[in-house]
Design an enzyme around this catalytic site. Structure first.
Site, PDB file in Angstrom:
ATOM      1  N   LYS A  53       0.952  -1.221  -0.087  1.00 37.90           N
ATOM      2  CA  LYS A  53      -0.027   0.022   0.001  1.00 37.90           C
ATOM      3  C   LYS A  53       0.985   1.296   0.111  1.00 37.90           C
ATOM      4  CE  LYS A  53      -3.793  -2.281   2.521  1.00 37.90           C
ATOM      5  NZ  LYS A  53      -4.442  -2.574   3.486  1.00 37.90           N
ATOM      6  N   GLN A  97      -4.261  -1.128   9.927  1.00 42.19           N
ATOM      7  CA  GLN A  97      -4.260  -2.386   9.132  1.00 42.19           C
ATOM      8  C   GLN A  97      -4.751  -3.165  10.172  1.00 42.19           C
ATOM      9  OE1 GLN A  97      -3.103  -3.076   5.922  1.00 42.19           O
ATOM     10  NE2 GLN A  97      -3.740  -5.295   6.277  1.00 42.19           N
ATOM     11  N   ASP A 120     -10.798   3.189   4.532  1.00 41.11           N
ATOM     12  CA  ASP A 120     -11.173   1.770   4.042  1.00 41.11           C
ATOM     13  C   ASP A 120     -12.628   1.710   4.137  1.00 41.11           C
ATOM     14  OD1 ASP A 120      -9.186   0.270   3.846  1.00 41.11           O
ATOM     15  OD2 ASP A 120      -8.789   0.042   5.891  1.00 41.11           O
TER      16      ASP A 120
END
Ligand code: NAP
Length: 294
Positions: A53, A97, A120
């Site tokens: 990422k 994460q 997200d």
């Protein structure tokens, strides 16, 4: 023989477009978009995901601020960091994460992220906006990436029977909401307690599988001409990476299928970049990113 839905090259094309777009902002004298990435602990798979990422951010010109916290970080310490990043005007997106260590409540952490910085798209406000068809929320990255891929390959969804296997908060459920949003297709969601999985998958014209079990879906469980989107990522004992479907045999029957690796995974990362730039654009007084329009 199925068309292979090549997420890897589509994601690269999107990244190249985003790179140009960011260059335009810099030329106008604006700052770079910025994404804060928080990793707690040393889970090897999470470290790989975070590295991918961050490398993609760097490629398109997004400033990624990395916070690598130790495994024994307390929930309070993590909440304090999120609070600071929520209040930092120069931080557009915040990504924590997952999975988090078991002593930290994932839902309390997600709830603490400012929904406007929730790249997200996991915050209940963003999921609620998706569920109620409001266009100003943030769409979770994997469903958004799949949506962009279906549109790119001109997969017709009108009046189709869509079957989603797996009902997680991050893939299965928001994917179903995205299909329901415009009421184009009829959606069935299957999960662990589905009585006869094959009965449903055989009916699918578009089949999305997000479970995490190799070979869960075999060729006898799908019908001729189905479009198969395989979200699963499984590492076999021999080191090979596979999805949840029997790719080799299903591709003989399907009209289109995503490979693993090289299908949904790269599109998820591309969507993270799109969501970050979309938040940035709105902060700078532009409209949300066109690729987030679904
Ligand atoms: P998850 O949270 O474990 O959810 C899996 C879902 O499948 C749950 O709803 C689970 O039910 C259900 N399930 C379990 N066994 C089943 C069965 N036999 N039949 C039908 N449903 C079953 O996983 P996730 O985060 O959604 O991820 C799913 C897979 O996609 C994993 O392999 C993950 O690595 C991969 N993934 C890939 C990407 C990408 O970008 N390619 C992104 C995200 C995830 P229960 O909750 O009752 O167990």
């Amino acid at each position: 023989m199925a068309v292979i839905l090549d997420g890897k090259s589509l994601a690269q094309k999107i990244k190249d477009q985003l790179k140009q777009e960011v260059e335009e902002y810099i030329k106008k004298g604006l700052r770079k978009p910025a994404l804060a990435v928080i990793l707690v602990g040393n889970d090897p798979a999470s470290e790989v995901y975070v590295r991918n990422k961050r490398e993609s951010c760097s490629y398109v010109g997004i400033n990624s601020l990395f916070f690598h916290l130790s495994e024994d970080t307390t929930q309070e310490e993590l909440l304090e960091l999120i609070g600071k990043l929520n209040g930092d005007e120069d931080v557009d997106g915040i990504l924590v994460q997952l999975p988090l260590p078991s002593h930290i409540s994932t839902s309390e952490i997600i709830d603490a992220i400012n929904p406007k910085k929730d790249v997200d798209g996991f915050h209940p406000i963003n999921i609620g906006k998706l569920a109620t068809g409001q266009d100003d929320g943030i769409i979770p990255c994997t469903p958004l990436g799949i949506w962009i891929m279906l549109k790119h390959y001109k997969i017709d969804i009108l009046k189709k029977d869509v079957v989603i296997v797996g009902a997680s908060n991050i893939v299965g459920k928001p994917m179903s909401l995205l299909f329901l949003k415009n009421e184009d297709s009829t959606v069935t969601i299957c999960h662990r307690n589905t009585k006869d999985l094959a009965k449903h998958t055989k009916n699918a014209e578009i089949l999305i599988v997000a479970v995490g079990k190799p070979n869960l879906i075999t060729a006898d469980m799908v019908k001729e001409g189905v479009v198969v989107i395989d979200v699963g990522i499984n590492r076999l004992e021999n080191g090979k990476l596979v999805g949840d479907t029997d790719f080799e045999n299903i591709k003989e029957k399907a009209s289109a299928i995503t490979p693993v690796p090289g299908g949904v995974g790269p599109m998820t990362v591309a969507s993270l970049l799109i969501n970050t730039i979309s938040i940035y654009r709105q902060k700078m007084g532009f409209s949300k990113h066109p690729l987030t329009e679904v």
